[in-house]
Write an enzyme that holds these catalytic residues in place. Structure first.
Site, short mmCIF file in Angstrom:
data_model
loop_
_atom_site.label_atom_id
_atom_site.label_comp_id
_atom_site.label_asym_id
_atom_site.label_seq_id
_atom_site.Cartn_x
_atom_site.Cartn_y
_atom_site.Cartn_z
N TYR A 144 12.80 0.81 6.45
CA TYR A 144 13.63 1.37 7.80
C TYR A 144 14.49 2.04 8.26
CZ TYR A 144 16.09 -2.58 7.33
OH TYR A 144 16.83 -3.81 7.10
N LYS A 183 -2.99 -0.48 -11.43
CA LYS A 183 -2.51 -1.33 -10.72
C LYS A 183 -2.89 -1.72 -9.43
CE LYS A 183 2.36 -2.00 -10.04
NZ LYS A 183 3.16 -1.07 -10.35
N LYS A 223 12.16 -11.33 -5.15
CA LYS A 223 11.63 -12.09 -4.09
C LYS A 223 10.64 -13.42 -5.03
CE LYS A 223 11.62 -9.40 0.08
NZ LYS A 223 10.73 -8.53 0.98
N ASN A 230 -2.55 4.38 -5.19
CA ASN A 230 -1.87 4.27 -5.64
C ASN A 230 -1.35 4.93 -7.32
OD1 ASN A 230 0.98 3.14 -6.47
ND2 ASN A 230 0.11 1.95 -8.30
N GLY A 267 10.07 0.46 9.28
CA GLY A 267 9.90 -0.66 9.50
C GLY A 267 10.39 -1.72 10.28
P1 ATR Z 1 8.05 -2.86 -3.90
O1 ATR Z 1 7.30 -4.47 -4.17
O2 ATR Z 1 8.67 -2.63 -2.98
O3 ATR Z 1 6.69 -2.57 -3.95
P2 ATR Z 1 7.64 -1.98 -7.35
O4 ATR Z 1 6.83 -2.92 -6.77
O5 ATR Z 1 8.33 -1.28 -7.80
O6 ATR Z 1 8.41 -2.32 -5.73
O7 ATR Z 1 6.85 -0.94 -6.49
C1 ATR Z 1 6.78 0.48 -6.46
C2 ATR Z 1 5.39 1.27 -5.86
O8 ATR Z 1 6.19 2.91 -5.65
C3 ATR Z 1 4.67 1.57 -6.87
O9 ATR Z 1 3.51 1.41 -6.54
C4 ATR Z 1 4.65 2.83 -7.20
O10 ATR Z 1 3.61 3.36 -8.45
P3 ATR Z 1 3.17 3.20 -9.49
O11 ATR Z 1 2.94 2.14 -9.70
O12 ATR Z 1 2.89 4.05 -10.10
O13 ATR Z 1 4.31 3.39 -10.41
C5 ATR Z 1 5.02 2.98 -6.59
N1 ATR Z 1 5.92 4.91 -6.23
C6 ATR Z 1 7.26 4.53 -6.65
N2 ATR Z 1 7.62 6.24 -6.75
C7 ATR Z 1 6.76 7.13 -5.89
C8 ATR Z 1 6.10 8.25 -6.35
N3 ATR Z 1 7.58 9.07 -6.75
N4 ATR Z 1 5.48 8.97 -6.80
C9 ATR Z 1 4.21 7.53 -5.58
N5 ATR Z 1 4.21 6.63 -5.88
C10 ATR Z 1 5.57 6.38 -6.33
#
Ligand code: ATR
Length: 273
Positions: A217, A156, A66, A151, A239
């Site tokens: 989803y 972030k 994307k 988050n 979703g």
């Molecule tokens: P996407 O583009 O699908 O949003 P991404 O940019 O990799 O994917 O973001 C993943 C999100 O899931 C992030 O907000 C991540 O939190 P961090 O920024 O702290 O990494 C969150 N995430 C992934 N695994 C997680 C977990 N086990 N607990 C809490 N948040 C999680």
């Protein structure tokens, strides 16, 4: 002549987009062919340009491309620019137009299909990645009373507050900052729906009558949706409606005809039991 479209992703085998666009085309009488193309991780640009050179009219773009879809555009929309990502391309001569319909798909699903108007509501987005970035502007446009982003990595979330400052005020922080707060709409935009991990949500984050929405989803009752049910939330959704609503936006953008989504949602919905 049949106009060609496709979705690019890696992996792409389980994509429902060809089925959804096929049903839209049938219902609206549009003469299109829509396929899924498994795209090499280092071959996004080549695949896009080859598809266009062979007469393709437009593309949907899935993970993990994307960001590159936004970068390849000669004319990205404002919401694609703010999201830093695009999920839809349209070819017009040398021009490559890009848009991001994920957020508007989410908003349409919440408001039209789930009967949950966002105006005046307290809305919480969990996660600060691309999924949240894409959702913020369309949600803000509905004028919620409060828009909050929590988050795991608080910085972030704070960065989003900065990036969107000209468009909407945001409350941002780590999960611990949610203690003592309640929200009417809680949306899981983290990837935990895929990994089946639980989020450290404080009890009480779901206001009475709240809706819990999982952007992923087809994963059944994810840990987030189970948490919501345990907290007494009766309206939980995944979703699938967002997927179909964003597809309808893309279809309308490409073809100038808006397909009805209701029958397709009914056909693709798997009960969350
Ligand atoms: P996407 O583009 O699908 O949003 P991404 O940019 O990799 O994917 O973001 C993943 C999100 O899931 C992030 O907000 C991540 O939190 P961090 O920024 O702290 O990494 C969150 N995430 C992934 N695994 C997680 C977990 N086990 N607990 C809490 N948040 C999680």
């Amino acid at each position: 002549m049949t106009d060609r479209y496709a979705v690019l992703g890696n992996p792409i085998g389980h994509s429902k987009s060809p089925l959804i666009h096929g049903l839209f085309a049938q219902a609206t009488g549009q003469d299109i062919a829509y396929t899924a193309i498994e795209t090499p991780l280092d071959g996004f640009k080549d695949t896009v340009l080859a598809f266009r050179a062979s007469g393709g009219r437009g593309l949907n773009v899935s993970l993990p491309f994307k960001l590159q879809a936004y970068e390849i555009a000669t004319e990205p929309s404002e919401r694609a620019r703010l999201a830093g990502a695009a999920n839809c391309l349209k070819f017009d001569g040398d021009r490559i137009l890009a848009d991001n319909f994920d957020g508007v798909g989410l908003v349409n699903d919440l408001q039209r299909n789930l009967g949950c108007p966002l105006a005046g509501k307290r809305v919480l987005l969990l996660g600060a990645g691309g999924a949240t970035r894409g959702a913020l502007l369309p949600i803000a446009a509905e004028r919620p009373a409060l828009l909050s982003v929590a988050n795991r990595t608080a910085d972030k979330a704070h960065a989003l507050r900065h990036d969107f400052a000209a468009h909407t005020p945001l409350q941002t922080g780590g999960y611990e900052t949610l203690v003592g707060q309640a929200f009417d709409v809680v949306i899981n935009a983290t990837s935990t729906g895929l990994t089946q991990e639980a989020l450290p949500l404080p009890a009480g984050v779901f206001a009475p009558g709240a809706i819990a929405y999982e952007m992923v989803y087809g994963k059944g009752l994810t840990p987030f949706l189970k948490q919501a049910q345990v907290a007494g939330v009766s309206t939980v959704a995944d979703g699938v409606g967002m997927l179909i609503e964003q597809a309808a936006e893309a279809f309308a953008w490409w073809r100038g005809v808006r397909p009805d989504t209701r029958a397709v949602i009914q056909q693709l919905t798997v009960p969350l039991a």
